[in-house]
Design a protein around this motif. Structure first.
Motif, PDB file in Angstrom:
ATOM      1  N   GLY A 279      71.426  37.156   1.660  1.00 30.28           N
ATOM      2  CA  GLY A 279      70.969  36.960   2.811  1.00 30.28           C
ATOM      3  C   GLY A 279      71.086  37.937   3.856  1.00 30.28           C
ATOM      4  O   GLY A 279      70.388  38.262   4.780  1.00 30.28           O
ATOM      5  N   GLY A 280      71.971  38.946   3.836  1.00 31.53           N
ATOM      6  CA  GLY A 280      72.219  39.724   4.577  1.00 31.53           C
ATOM      7  C   GLY A 280      71.183  41.161   4.711  1.00 31.53           C
ATOM      8  O   GLY A 280      71.539  41.858   5.553  1.00 31.53           O
ATOM      9  N   ALA A 281      70.468  41.021   3.758  1.00 34.98           N
ATOM     10  CA  ALA A 281      69.447  41.891   3.823  1.00 34.98           C
ATOM     11  C   ALA A 281      68.431  41.690   5.032  1.00 34.98           C
ATOM     12  O   ALA A 281      67.316  42.763   5.087  1.00 34.98           O
ATOM     13  CB  ALA A 281      68.613  42.077   2.452  1.00 34.98           C
ATOM     14  N   VAL A 291      73.376  36.233  12.136  1.00 34.42           N
ATOM     15  CA  VAL A 291      72.879  36.129  10.640  1.00 34.42           C
ATOM     16  C   VAL A 291      74.377  36.145   9.764  1.00 34.42           C
ATOM     17  O   VAL A 291      74.079  35.042   8.856  1.00 34.42           O
ATOM     18  CB  VAL A 291      72.142  37.171  10.182  1.00 34.42           C
ATOM     19  N   TYR A 292      75.093  36.845   9.901  1.00 34.59           N
ATOM     20  CA  TYR A 292      76.367  36.955   8.911  1.00 34.59           C
ATOM     21  C   TYR A 292      76.995  35.578   9.431  1.00 34.59           C
ATOM     22  O   TYR A 292      77.407  35.066   8.398  1.00 34.59           O
ATOM     23  CB  TYR A 292      77.328  38.156   9.063  1.00 34.59           C
ATOM     24  N   ALA A 296      77.619  33.028   6.293  1.00 41.36           N
ATOM     25  CA  ALA A 296      79.527  32.924   6.029  1.00 41.36           C
ATOM     26  C   ALA A 296      79.694  31.442   6.308  1.00 41.36           C
ATOM     27  O   ALA A 296      80.272  30.856   5.534  1.00 41.36           O
ATOM     28  CB  ALA A 296      80.002  33.903   6.777  1.00 41.36           C
ATOM     29  N   THR A 297      79.230  30.940   7.568  1.00 40.64           N
ATOM     30  CA  THR A 297      79.588  29.294   7.689  1.00 40.64           C
ATOM     31  C   THR A 297      78.861  28.427   6.757  1.00 40.64           C
ATOM     32  O   THR A 297      79.733  27.458   6.066  1.00 40.64           O
ATOM     33  CB  THR A 297      79.049  29.087   9.156  1.00 40.64           C
ATOM     34  N   ALA A 314      83.927  32.864   9.400  1.00 40.24           N
ATOM     35  CA  ALA A 314      82.858  33.832   9.567  1.00 40.24           C
ATOM     36  C   ALA A 314      83.222  34.661  10.951  1.00 40.24           C
ATOM     37  O   ALA A 314      83.017  35.952  10.734  1.00 40.24           O
ATOM     38  CB  ALA A 314      81.581  32.915   9.931  1.00 40.24           C
ATOM     39  N   PHE A 315      83.551  34.073  12.290  1.00 35.98           N
ATOM     40  CA  PHE A 315      83.998  34.999  13.150  1.00 35.98           C
ATOM     41  C   PHE A 315      84.952  35.919  12.905  1.00 35.98           C
ATOM     42  O   PHE A 315      84.922  37.182  13.270  1.00 35.98           O
ATOM     43  CB  PHE A 315      84.353  34.157  14.488  1.00 35.98           C
TER      44      PHE A 315
END
Length: 352
Positions: A279-281, A291-292, A296-297, A314-315
Protein backbone atom coordinates in the motif's frame (compact mmCIF):
# COMPACT_ATOMS: atom_id res chain seq x y z
CA UNK A 1 33.93 -0.08 -17.86
CA UNK A 2 36.03 2.16 -15.67
CA UNK A 3 34.32 3.47 -12.57
CA UNK A 4 35.07 6.83 -10.91
CA UNK A 5 36.12 6.79 -7.27
CA UNK A 6 33.16 6.53 -4.92
CA UNK A 7 34.26 9.66 -3.08
CA UNK A 8 34.44 11.80 -6.21
CA UNK A 9 32.12 14.82 -6.16
CA UNK A 10 28.94 14.67 -8.19
CA UNK A 11 29.06 16.91 -11.25
CA UNK A 12 26.45 19.61 -11.50
CA UNK A 13 26.21 19.39 -15.29
CA UNK A 14 22.50 19.01 -16.08
CA UNK A 15 21.35 15.66 -17.44
CA UNK A 16 17.67 16.47 -17.46
CA UNK A 17 15.59 17.12 -20.50
CA UNK A 18 15.00 20.84 -20.54
CA UNK A 19 12.20 20.72 -23.10
CA UNK A 20 9.00 22.35 -21.88
CA UNK A 21 6.29 20.00 -20.73
CA UNK A 22 2.58 20.32 -21.17
CA UNK A 23 -0.20 18.46 -19.50
CA UNK A 24 -1.75 18.50 -16.06
CA UNK A 25 -0.80 21.36 -13.71
CA UNK A 26 2.27 20.60 -11.61
CA UNK A 27 0.34 21.30 -8.42
CA UNK A 28 -2.32 18.66 -9.14
CA UNK A 29 -0.48 15.53 -7.99
CA UNK A 30 0.84 17.09 -4.74
CA UNK A 31 -2.70 18.23 -3.92
CA UNK A 32 -4.03 14.72 -4.59
CA UNK A 33 -1.30 13.33 -2.33
CA UNK A 34 -2.27 15.73 0.46
CA UNK A 35 -5.93 14.74 0.14
CA UNK A 36 -5.04 11.03 0.29
CA UNK A 37 -2.88 11.58 3.37
CA UNK A 38 -5.57 13.68 5.05
CA UNK A 39 -8.21 11.04 4.38
CA UNK A 40 -5.95 8.30 5.74
CA UNK A 41 -5.23 10.30 8.90
CA UNK A 42 -8.92 10.96 9.41
CA UNK A 43 -9.70 7.25 9.18
CA UNK A 44 -6.92 6.19 11.53
CA UNK A 45 -7.57 8.83 14.19
CA UNK A 46 -11.28 8.34 14.65
CA UNK A 47 -12.44 6.47 17.75
CA UNK A 48 -8.98 6.28 19.30
CA UNK A 49 -8.40 6.00 23.06
CA UNK A 50 -5.47 8.40 23.36
CA UNK A 51 -4.68 7.38 26.94
CA UNK A 52 -4.13 3.76 25.85
CA UNK A 53 -2.13 4.87 22.84
CA UNK A 54 0.07 7.04 25.06
CA UNK A 55 0.47 4.20 27.58
CA UNK A 56 1.63 1.81 24.83
CA UNK A 57 4.15 4.36 23.58
CA UNK A 58 5.54 4.91 27.09
CA UNK A 59 5.95 1.17 27.60
CA UNK A 60 7.95 0.50 24.43
CA UNK A 61 11.31 -1.28 24.76
CA UNK A 62 13.86 1.17 23.28
CA UNK A 63 16.55 -1.49 22.84
CA UNK A 64 14.28 -3.65 20.72
CA UNK A 65 13.33 -0.58 18.69
CA UNK A 66 17.00 0.08 17.95
CA UNK A 67 17.63 -3.61 17.24
CA UNK A 68 14.77 -3.66 14.75
CA UNK A 69 16.12 -0.56 13.02
CA UNK A 70 19.59 -2.10 12.72
CA UNK A 71 18.18 -5.32 11.26
CA UNK A 72 16.23 -3.19 8.78
CA UNK A 73 19.49 -1.60 7.62
CA UNK A 74 20.84 -5.09 6.91
CA UNK A 75 17.83 -5.54 4.62
CA UNK A 76 18.76 -2.32 2.82
CA UNK A 77 22.29 -3.63 2.27
CA UNK A 78 20.78 -6.72 0.65
CA UNK A 79 18.66 -4.47 -1.57
CA UNK A 80 21.89 -2.73 -2.58
CA UNK A 81 23.46 -6.09 -3.46
CA UNK A 82 20.42 -6.87 -5.63
CA UNK A 83 20.67 -3.49 -7.37
CA UNK A 84 24.36 -4.11 -8.08
CA UNK A 85 23.41 -7.27 -9.99
CA UNK A 86 20.60 -5.60 -11.92
CA UNK A 87 22.95 -2.82 -13.09
CA UNK A 88 25.98 -5.07 -13.69
CA UNK A 89 26.14 -4.58 -17.48
CA UNK A 90 26.12 -0.79 -17.16
CA UNK A 91 27.90 0.04 -13.91
CA UNK A 92 30.26 -1.73 -11.54
CA UNK A 93 28.38 -0.62 -8.45
CA UNK A 94 29.99 -1.32 -5.06
CA UNK A 95 27.39 -2.44 -2.52
CA UNK A 96 28.23 0.40 -0.07
CA UNK A 97 27.74 2.94 -2.87
CA UNK A 98 24.46 1.34 -3.87
CA UNK A 99 23.37 1.43 -0.22
CA UNK A 100 24.26 5.15 -0.06
CA UNK A 101 22.15 6.01 -3.10
CA UNK A 102 19.22 3.93 -1.83
CA UNK A 103 19.37 5.86 1.46
CA UNK A 104 19.50 9.12 -0.51
CA UNK A 105 16.30 7.96 -2.22
CA UNK A 106 14.72 7.27 1.18
CA UNK A 107 15.81 10.73 2.30
CA UNK A 108 14.16 12.25 -0.77
CA UNK A 109 10.95 10.35 -0.09
CA UNK A 110 10.97 11.79 3.44
CA UNK A 111 11.23 15.43 2.36
CA UNK A 112 9.63 15.49 -1.11
CA UNK A 113 6.09 14.58 -2.15
CA UNK A 114 4.94 11.82 -4.52
CA UNK A 115 7.67 9.27 -3.65
CA UNK A 116 10.27 10.89 -5.88
CA UNK A 117 13.18 9.15 -4.19
CA UNK A 118 13.60 6.62 -7.00
CA UNK A 119 13.86 9.44 -9.54
CA UNK A 120 16.43 11.17 -7.33
CA UNK A 121 18.70 8.17 -6.94
CA UNK A 122 18.45 7.30 -10.64
CA UNK A 123 19.44 10.83 -11.69
CA UNK A 124 22.23 11.17 -9.13
CA UNK A 125 23.73 7.74 -9.77
CA UNK A 126 23.53 8.45 -13.51
CA UNK A 127 25.60 11.59 -12.94
CA UNK A 128 28.14 9.76 -10.83
CA UNK A 129 28.76 6.89 -13.23
CA UNK A 130 28.15 8.74 -16.50
CA UNK A 131 25.27 6.47 -17.49
CA UNK A 132 21.80 7.40 -18.67
CA UNK A 133 19.55 8.04 -15.68
CA UNK A 134 16.68 6.50 -17.64
CA UNK A 135 18.66 3.25 -17.88
CA UNK A 136 19.16 3.36 -14.11
CA UNK A 137 15.46 4.07 -13.67
CA UNK A 138 14.72 0.95 -15.72
CA UNK A 139 16.68 -1.15 -13.22
CA UNK A 140 14.75 0.49 -10.37
CA UNK A 141 11.45 -0.27 -12.13
CA UNK A 142 12.51 -3.91 -12.25
CA UNK A 143 13.34 -3.70 -8.54
CA UNK A 144 9.84 -2.45 -7.80
CA UNK A 145 8.19 -5.21 -9.79
CA UNK A 146 10.32 -7.84 -8.02
CA UNK A 147 9.30 -6.26 -4.72
CA UNK A 148 5.60 -6.50 -5.54
CA UNK A 149 5.88 -10.14 -6.63
CA UNK A 150 7.93 -11.02 -3.53
CA UNK A 151 5.48 -9.30 -1.17
CA UNK A 152 2.64 -11.08 -2.93
CA UNK A 153 4.33 -14.39 -2.10
CA UNK A 154 4.56 -13.35 1.55
CA UNK A 155 0.87 -12.43 1.53
CA UNK A 156 -0.09 -15.77 -0.04
CA UNK A 157 1.99 -17.61 2.57
CA UNK A 158 0.30 -15.57 5.33
CA UNK A 159 -3.13 -16.57 4.03
CA UNK A 160 -2.28 -20.15 5.00
CA UNK A 161 -2.24 -19.10 8.68
CA UNK A 162 -4.96 -16.48 8.96
CA UNK A 163 -8.04 -15.54 6.92
CA UNK A 164 -7.32 -12.04 5.66
CA UNK A 165 -10.11 -9.46 5.63
CA UNK A 166 -11.90 -9.14 2.30
CA UNK A 167 -10.50 -5.64 1.73
CA UNK A 168 -6.94 -6.87 2.32
CA UNK A 169 -7.43 -9.86 0.03
CA UNK A 170 -8.77 -7.67 -2.77
CA UNK A 171 -5.96 -5.09 -2.39
CA UNK A 172 -3.22 -7.74 -2.33
CA UNK A 173 -4.72 -9.58 -5.30
CA UNK A 174 -5.15 -6.36 -7.31
CA UNK A 175 -1.64 -5.02 -6.65
CA UNK A 176 -0.05 -8.46 -6.97
CA UNK A 177 -1.77 -9.09 -10.30
CA UNK A 178 -0.51 -5.72 -11.51
CA UNK A 179 3.03 -6.66 -10.49
CA UNK A 180 2.89 -10.00 -12.28
CA UNK A 181 1.48 -8.40 -15.43
CA UNK A 182 4.19 -5.72 -15.31
CA UNK A 183 6.92 -8.37 -14.93
CA UNK A 184 5.57 -10.38 -17.87
CA UNK A 185 5.35 -7.21 -19.98
CA UNK A 186 8.93 -6.31 -19.08
CA UNK A 187 10.13 -9.78 -20.05
CA UNK A 188 8.20 -9.65 -23.33
CA UNK A 189 9.49 -6.24 -24.39
CA UNK A 190 13.05 -6.77 -23.12
CA UNK A 191 13.41 -10.03 -25.01
CA UNK A 192 11.45 -8.93 -28.09
CA UNK A 193 12.35 -5.30 -28.87
CA UNK A 194 10.79 -5.78 -32.29
CA UNK A 195 7.46 -5.19 -30.52
CA UNK A 196 8.48 -1.54 -30.12
CA UNK A 197 9.54 -1.34 -33.76
CA UNK A 198 6.13 -2.63 -34.82
CA UNK A 199 4.35 -0.06 -32.64
CA UNK A 200 6.54 2.72 -33.98
CA UNK A 201 5.84 1.74 -37.60
CA UNK A 202 2.13 1.32 -37.00
CA UNK A 203 1.62 4.73 -35.41
CA UNK A 204 4.31 6.92 -36.99
CA UNK A 205 2.38 10.16 -36.61
CA UNK A 206 1.25 9.83 -32.99
CA UNK A 207 2.70 12.81 -31.08
CA UNK A 208 5.55 11.80 -28.82
CA UNK A 209 5.91 8.25 -30.15
CA UNK A 210 9.29 8.92 -31.75
CA UNK A 211 10.59 10.34 -28.49
CA UNK A 212 9.30 7.29 -26.62
CA UNK A 213 9.98 4.46 -29.08
CA UNK A 214 12.70 5.81 -31.37
CA UNK A 215 16.19 4.37 -31.51
CA UNK A 216 17.25 6.46 -28.50
CA UNK A 217 13.75 6.91 -27.08
CA UNK A 218 12.86 6.91 -23.42
CA UNK A 219 11.30 3.45 -23.53
CA UNK A 220 14.39 2.02 -25.27
CA UNK A 221 16.61 3.37 -22.50
CA UNK A 222 14.27 2.07 -19.82
CA UNK A 223 14.45 -1.37 -21.43
CA UNK A 224 18.24 -1.14 -21.46
CA UNK A 225 18.00 -1.13 -17.66
CA UNK A 226 16.18 -4.47 -17.74
CA UNK A 227 19.23 -6.40 -18.90
CA UNK A 228 18.90 -8.92 -16.05
CA UNK A 229 15.79 -10.29 -17.78
CA UNK A 230 18.09 -11.65 -20.53
CA UNK A 231 20.25 -13.53 -18.03
CA UNK A 232 18.55 -16.33 -16.12
CA UNK A 233 21.35 -16.53 -13.56
CA UNK A 234 21.28 -12.82 -12.75
CA UNK A 235 17.49 -12.84 -12.57
CA UNK A 236 17.52 -15.85 -10.24
CA UNK A 237 20.06 -14.16 -7.97
CA UNK A 238 17.94 -10.99 -7.94
CA UNK A 239 14.87 -13.05 -7.02
CA UNK A 240 16.72 -14.79 -4.17
CA UNK A 241 18.05 -11.47 -2.88
CA UNK A 242 14.52 -10.06 -3.05
CA UNK A 243 13.24 -12.88 -0.86
CA UNK A 244 16.19 -12.54 1.53
CA UNK A 245 15.92 -8.74 1.74
CA UNK A 246 12.22 -8.70 2.49
CA UNK A 247 12.57 -11.61 4.92
CA UNK A 248 15.14 -9.57 6.87
CA UNK A 249 12.83 -6.53 6.82
CA UNK A 250 10.08 -8.85 8.10
CA UNK A 251 12.31 -9.88 10.97
CA UNK A 252 12.87 -6.21 11.83
CA UNK A 253 9.10 -5.69 11.91
CA UNK A 254 8.75 -8.71 14.20
CA UNK A 255 11.28 -7.15 16.57
CA UNK A 256 9.33 -3.88 16.54
CA UNK A 257 6.08 -5.70 17.29
CA UNK A 258 7.81 -7.26 20.29
CA UNK A 259 9.15 -3.84 21.33
CA UNK A 260 5.56 -2.60 21.64
CA UNK A 261 4.55 -5.75 23.60
CA UNK A 262 1.82 -6.56 21.10
CA UNK A 263 0.22 -9.97 21.52
CA UNK A 264 0.48 -11.14 17.92
CA UNK A 265 1.51 -14.50 16.39
CA UNK A 266 4.97 -14.91 14.90
CA UNK A 267 3.68 -14.64 11.35
CA UNK A 268 2.00 -11.27 11.96
CA UNK A 269 5.16 -9.52 10.78
CA UNK A 270 4.55 -10.93 7.28
CA UNK A 271 1.10 -9.34 7.24
CA UNK A 272 2.38 -5.95 8.42
CA UNK A 273 5.22 -6.19 5.90
CA UNK A 274 2.91 -6.93 2.96
CA UNK A 275 0.20 -4.39 3.82
CA UNK A 276 2.46 -1.43 4.62
CA UNK A 277 4.78 -1.91 1.65
CA UNK A 278 2.26 -2.86 -1.03
CA UNK A 279 0.00 0.00 0.00
CA UNK A 280 2.95 2.32 0.54
CA UNK A 281 3.41 2.75 -3.21
CA UNK A 282 0.61 5.33 -3.19
CA UNK A 283 2.02 8.81 -4.02
CA UNK A 284 1.32 11.06 -1.02
CA UNK A 285 2.89 13.76 1.09
CA UNK A 286 6.55 13.59 2.16
CA UNK A 287 7.23 10.64 4.43
CA UNK A 288 3.89 8.98 3.56
CA UNK A 289 2.34 10.81 6.52
CA UNK A 290 -1.12 9.42 7.17
CA UNK A 291 -0.92 6.59 4.64
CA UNK A 292 1.73 4.57 6.50
CA UNK A 293 -0.03 5.19 9.81
CA UNK A 294 -3.34 3.95 8.43
CA UNK A 295 -1.80 0.88 6.76
CA UNK A 296 0.28 -0.12 9.80
CA UNK A 297 -2.66 0.36 12.17
CA UNK A 298 -4.93 -1.61 9.85
CA UNK A 299 -2.42 -4.48 9.53
CA UNK A 300 -1.69 -4.84 13.26
CA UNK A 301 -5.40 -4.52 14.08
CA UNK A 302 -5.97 -7.84 12.28
CA UNK A 303 -4.64 -9.42 15.50
CA UNK A 304 -5.01 -6.60 18.07
CA UNK A 305 -8.57 -5.37 17.87
CA UNK A 306 -8.19 -2.37 20.17
CA UNK A 307 -6.96 0.20 17.65
CA UNK A 308 -5.08 2.24 20.28
CA UNK A 309 -2.12 -0.16 20.55
CA UNK A 310 -1.74 -0.64 16.76
CA UNK A 311 -1.84 3.15 16.36
CA UNK A 312 0.96 3.50 18.89
CA UNK A 313 2.99 0.98 16.86
CA UNK A 314 2.28 2.93 13.66
CA UNK A 315 3.24 6.30 15.15
CA UNK A 316 6.34 5.02 16.92
CA UNK A 317 7.78 3.08 13.99
CA UNK A 318 6.90 5.87 11.56
CA UNK A 319 8.81 8.46 13.57
CA UNK A 320 11.77 6.10 14.00
CA UNK A 321 11.84 5.30 10.28
CA UNK A 322 11.65 8.95 9.28
CA UNK A 323 14.42 9.94 11.69
CA UNK A 324 16.62 7.05 10.50
CA UNK A 325 16.06 7.92 6.84
CA UNK A 326 16.78 11.60 7.42
CA UNK A 327 19.92 11.05 9.50
CA UNK A 328 21.41 8.24 7.41
CA UNK A 329 20.27 9.82 4.15
CA UNK A 330 21.88 13.15 5.09
CA UNK A 331 25.10 11.32 5.98
CA UNK A 332 25.06 9.55 2.60
CA UNK A 333 24.38 12.84 0.82
CA UNK A 334 27.44 14.32 2.51
CA UNK A 335 29.55 11.25 1.76
CA UNK A 336 28.57 11.37 -1.92
CA UNK A 337 29.12 15.16 -2.03
CA UNK A 338 25.51 15.84 -3.03
CA UNK A 339 23.88 19.05 -1.84
CA UNK A 340 20.19 19.45 -1.08
CA UNK A 341 20.04 21.92 -3.96
CA UNK A 342 21.37 19.29 -6.36
CA UNK A 343 18.93 16.74 -4.99
CA UNK A 344 15.95 19.04 -5.43
CA UNK A 345 17.08 20.05 -8.94
CA UNK A 346 16.57 16.49 -10.17
CA UNK A 347 12.89 16.45 -9.37
CA UNK A 348 11.11 18.49 -12.06
CA UNK A 349 11.99 16.55 -15.17
CA UNK A 350 13.39 13.51 -16.79
CA UNK A 351 16.82 12.97 -18.19
CA UNK A 352 18.91 13.17 -21.32
Amino acid sequence: MSVPRTDAPVTTTPVVDAAPRRGRPRWLMPVIGILISAAALAMVLRSVDWSRTSSTLRGVDPWLLVAGALVGQLGTLLFAARWRGLLAEHVTLPVPTGYAFIMIGYFANSVLPLRLGDVARAALLGRRFRVSATVVLGSIALERVLDVVTLLLFAVALAAFVPLPAQARFSVAFIGAGGIVALLAMILVARNPSVLDALHRRFPHVPGFSRLLGADGIVRRLIAGLGALHDGRRLAIAAVLSLASWAVVGVSIGIWLAAFHLAVPWYASAGVLAVTNLGGAIPTTPGAIGVYDYLATYAVAIWVHDKSAPLAYAFGTHVLTLVSNLVLGAACLARQHVSLTTLASEMPAGEA
